[in-house]
Scaffold this active site. Structure first.
Site, PDB file in Angstrom:
ATOM      1  N   SER A 114      28.462  74.599  80.433  1.00 25.13           N
ATOM      2  CA  SER A 114      29.693  73.807  80.398  1.00 25.13           C
ATOM      3  C   SER A 114      29.453  72.445  81.056  1.00 25.13           C
ATOM      4  O   SER A 114      28.618  71.676  80.590  1.00 25.13           O
ATOM      5  CB  SER A 114      30.820  74.614  81.051  1.00 25.13           C
ATOM      6  OG  SER A 114      32.082  74.090  80.732  1.00 25.13           O
ATOM      7  N   ASP A 254      34.908  80.474  71.923  1.00 23.92           N
ATOM      8  CA  ASP A 254      34.563  79.554  73.001  1.00 23.92           C
ATOM      9  C   ASP A 254      35.414  78.282  72.994  1.00 23.92           C
ATOM     10  O   ASP A 254      35.753  77.756  71.933  1.00 23.92           O
ATOM     11  CB  ASP A 254      33.086  79.153  72.834  1.00 23.92           C
ATOM     12  CG  ASP A 254      32.422  78.718  74.116  1.00 23.92           C
ATOM     13  OD1 ASP A 254      33.109  78.180  74.991  1.00 23.92           O
ATOM     14  OD2 ASP A 254      31.195  78.921  74.226  1.00 23.92           O
ATOM     15  N   HIS A 281      33.754  81.660  76.494  1.00 29.29           N
ATOM     16  CA  HIS A 281      32.992  80.644  77.220  1.00 29.29           C
ATOM     17  C   HIS A 281      31.999  81.230  78.212  1.00 29.29           C
ATOM     18  O   HIS A 281      31.258  80.483  78.859  1.00 29.29           O
ATOM     19  CB  HIS A 281      33.990  79.736  77.954  1.00 29.29           C
ATOM     20  CG  HIS A 281      33.463  78.411  78.385  1.00 29.29           C
ATOM     21  ND1 HIS A 281      32.816  77.539  77.538  1.00 29.29           N
ATOM     22  CD2 HIS A 281      33.486  77.780  79.596  1.00 29.29           C
ATOM     23  CE1 HIS A 281      32.475  76.448  78.190  1.00 29.29           C
ATOM     24  NE2 HIS A 281      32.865  76.570  79.441  1.00 29.29           N
TER      25      HIS A 281
END
Length: 301
Positions: A114, A254, A281
């Protein structure tokens, strides 16, 4: 597997006080090329990525976990809340370079998740000589695409949840119980679908709740409304400068939807893209065994 943890001094005069980066090493750094893991957020400590350390036993790959400045076990700077001139991408790139030098690492692989994938990709475009393989796990390629994907997913929530989010945002009630409860409904679908929330992720969010300095300054109040330092960030025009074999990972549900990941795939020369069908995610928590297999095979190829 034996672990070693400690702190490395990180000289940042503008911090106004001594700073240090906390790290934890799983395995023997001298035995094989290590994997350095960059957590997300910004400002969400490493705990939720702890399962990746299994690579030290399953594939004999040393793993370095660390907390970036401002969170977890590293130096906190709440007095710098809102200081956009201090909390920059370059700050964290310098911290990563300091970690690599401080641990005496010459060759390494890098995994960024991320926000951590923003740092990993920025590091990689500089073509550092020691980097061998790159893993971009649920990576943003631009914050514009990221916010577009988050808001597209938001429209898949129940109508009452959507209305609650909108009502709170219109009133600026980002800290209200109602807003947090509505955001949690988004997270249960598109951040981590494993319920109850895995202990590692709960620990990371508990730590974030105690110090939101980095997240609020760099990101802003929510995934749908990025107003902080990184709001205009993009790497799309520089992806072609990444010159190392790269593994892209995202989940079917996601926040990093295909539209967000696609620019990497389109512009990288040596790239593999693996999608996790049952994950959002946090594939490292949602499909733990497969995640370790996929990452381990890529690093050992």
């Amino acid at each position: 597997m034996a672990t070693l943890s400690g702190h490395l001094d990180f000289d940042r005069p503008t911090a106004g006080k001594p700073c240090a980066t906390w790290y934890e090493i799983h395995g023997d750094l001298s035995a094989a090329r290590p994997l350095i893991v960059l957590h997300g957020g910004p400002g969400i400590p490493h705990y939720y990525l702890g399962p990746i350390a299994r690579l030290a036993t399953t594939h004999q790959i040393p793993v370095v976990l660390y907390d970036q400045l401002g969170c977890g076990n590293s130096t906190h700077l709440p007095e710098k809340n809102g200081d956009a001139a201090f909390w920059t991408i370059q700050l964290f790139l310098d911290e990563l370079d300091n970690l690599i030098r401080g641990l005496g690492i010459t060759e390494y692989d890098l995994l960024g998740h991320s926000w951590g994938a923003i740092l990993a990709s920025e590091h990689a475009v500089c073509q550092p000589p020691g980097l061998r393989r790159l893993i971009l796990f649920s990576p943003p390629s631009s914050m514009k695409l990221w916010v577009e994907a988050a808001n597209w997913l938001r429209h898949q929530l129940p109508r009452d949840v959507q209305d609650s989010l909108s009502r709170c945002e219109e009133n600026g009630d980002y800290e209200s119980e109602e807003y947090h409860a509505s955001v949690d409904e988004f997270y249960k679908r598109f951040l981590c679908r494993t319920q109850p929330t895995p202990a590692e992720l709960a620990a990371s969010f508990e730590a974030l709740g105690k110090d939101t300095t980095v997240y609020m300054t760099m990101n802003g109040p929510s995934e749908f409304n990025v107003t902080g330092v990184i709001k205009d960030w993009t790497i799309i025009d520089r992806v072609h400068l990444i010159a190392r074999p790269t593994l892209l990972i995202n989940g079917y549900y996601d926040e990093a939807q295909n539209s967000v990941v696609q620019p990497y795939f389109d512009n990288l020369k040596d790239v593999t893209w693996v999608k996790f069908a049952e994950s959002s995610h946090m594939a490292c928590l949602e499909e733990r065994d497969r995640f370790i297999r996929v990452v381990g095979q890529f690093l050992k190829a």
